[in-house]
Design a protein around this motif. Sequence first.
Motif, mmCIF file in Angstrom:
data_model
loop_
_atom_site.group_PDB
_atom_site.id
_atom_site.type_symbol
_atom_site.label_atom_id
_atom_site.label_comp_id
_atom_site.label_asym_id
_atom_site.label_seq_id
_atom_site.Cartn_x
_atom_site.Cartn_y
_atom_site.Cartn_z
ATOM 1 N N GLY A 27 0.760 -1.392 -0.144
ATOM 2 C CA GLY A 27 0.016 0.035 0.100
ATOM 3 C C GLY A 27 0.741 1.300 0.036
ATOM 4 O O GLY A 27 0.591 2.216 -0.729
ATOM 5 N N PHE A 30 1.913 1.652 -3.592
ATOM 6 C CA PHE A 30 1.108 2.085 -4.458
ATOM 7 C C PHE A 30 0.914 3.793 -4.243
ATOM 8 O O PHE A 30 0.542 4.427 -4.988
ATOM 9 C CB PHE A 30 -0.181 1.215 -4.341
ATOM 10 N N GLY A 31 0.735 3.920 -2.809
ATOM 11 C CA GLY A 31 0.367 5.402 -2.403
ATOM 12 C C GLY A 31 1.623 6.244 -3.128
ATOM 13 O O GLY A 31 1.224 7.342 -3.731
ATOM 14 N N PHE A 34 1.093 6.411 -6.857
ATOM 15 C CA PHE A 34 0.078 7.265 -7.330
ATOM 16 C C PHE A 34 0.591 8.563 -7.201
ATOM 17 O O PHE A 34 0.119 9.481 -8.035
ATOM 18 C CB PHE A 34 -1.180 6.910 -6.393
ATOM 19 N N TRP A 147 -6.502 5.787 -11.005
ATOM 20 C CA TRP A 147 -7.574 5.863 -10.164
ATOM 21 C C TRP A 147 -8.382 4.673 -9.804
ATOM 22 O O TRP A 147 -8.960 4.647 -8.508
ATOM 23 C CB TRP A 147 -8.315 7.185 -11.016
ATOM 24 N N ILE A 150 -5.946 2.964 -7.094
ATOM 25 C CA ILE A 150 -6.091 3.534 -5.696
ATOM 26 C C ILE A 150 -7.314 3.369 -5.163
ATOM 27 O O ILE A 150 -7.391 3.125 -3.822
ATOM 28 C CB ILE A 150 -5.510 4.810 -5.658
ATOM 29 N N VAL A 153 -7.885 -0.166 -3.735
ATOM 30 C CA VAL A 153 -7.044 -0.308 -2.434
ATOM 31 C C VAL A 153 -7.855 0.342 -1.330
ATOM 32 O O VAL A 153 -8.057 -0.348 -0.262
ATOM 33 C CB VAL A 153 -5.960 0.411 -2.687
#
Length: 383
Positions: A27, A30-31, A34, A147, A150, A153
């Motif tokens: 996570g 991924f954050g 993003f 988008w 995320i 997630v």
Amino acid sequence: MRIPTDSDFTSRLRSPAVTARVGLWLGICFGICFVTGLVSHYAQDPAHPVPFPASPVWGYRVTQGLHVITGTAAVPLLLVKLWTVYPRLFRRPERGWRQLLLDATERGTVLVLVASAVFQLASGLANSAQWYPWSFSFRTTHYAVAWIAIGSVLLHVAVKLPVIRDALGADVEDTAHDRPTATTPGVLSRRGLLRTTWLAAGVAVLATAGSTVPFLRRVSVLGVRSGDGPEGVPVNKSAAAAKVTASATRSDYRLVVANGDRQVSLSRADLLAMPQSTHDLPIACVEGWSASGTWTGVRVRDLLDLVGVPRGTDVHVTSLQESGPFTTTVLHASFADDDRTLLALALGGEPLSIDHGYPARVIAPDRPGVLQTKWVARIEVPA
């Protein structure tokens, strides 16, 4: 072929205790991906409601490097996480409408999350290698699916938050949330699996980070364009590939600078006769590679002053390249007015090589490399 059931998966390694810890770092990756992806998308957008900053000069280099590095690290993390949760795909649906709704939401978010995550990572790695086995626009599609990824997630974390919180708060060997059939010891302990996962992610980072971090280039065996090129600066597209070799080397080359009816036409000799500025500036591309160079040329602001372009004006830069998505780019006022933004004529004290944009190219601080137009033919205020 028999469909597996929950009882077919007995390893204690397939536990929420492991999944939560791997998922936490996945996570985080991924954050970062993003947020840095949003920065890159905005930097390439022709419209800037809020000016994109020209300082620090290394800003885009860092954000895009982080984007690719964390995306690469996410690959082994995602594979391990999928392995740990794989048995849940085969468990029976819950009873009761509330539990059934939560179960359906969980499975739905997992399906969307897995599909979008695999697409993002696979297409991102292909883009880093400049391999495009598809017909759609990478930039717009990658942005749109980001988008979706995320969002899935966040929804998945919301659904699983009680389990995640309990699993992270307990010892990794805790079995409170394990499936009843998960009783067989694995070939590794849970801590051993996690250490192996962190090691795999670290190796993936080291194998690619040299594209952004120069001192890692010797160990970054998978790093793309890690310093090869004239004056130590990589080349994404050669003059031959852009089909500009003939037009860029013509003796009658002229740069046109225009503001409505006012315009000047300058040969390379004319440009060399103007006051020259030298700046150390990085060039960083969306594929994740970057390199620093010592660039010398004419300040773009000085060229715009020749035709009376007021400060605060966006201008268009057009290349000799006749086709492609970036033959004409917008040089926003925040860059055009910066004294470090050059129409570069030399790199590392030597005349530009044709593959680096001879006879002249734009180089600006903190700007995506794809917008640092090569083989410049025209700079003008749009009508």
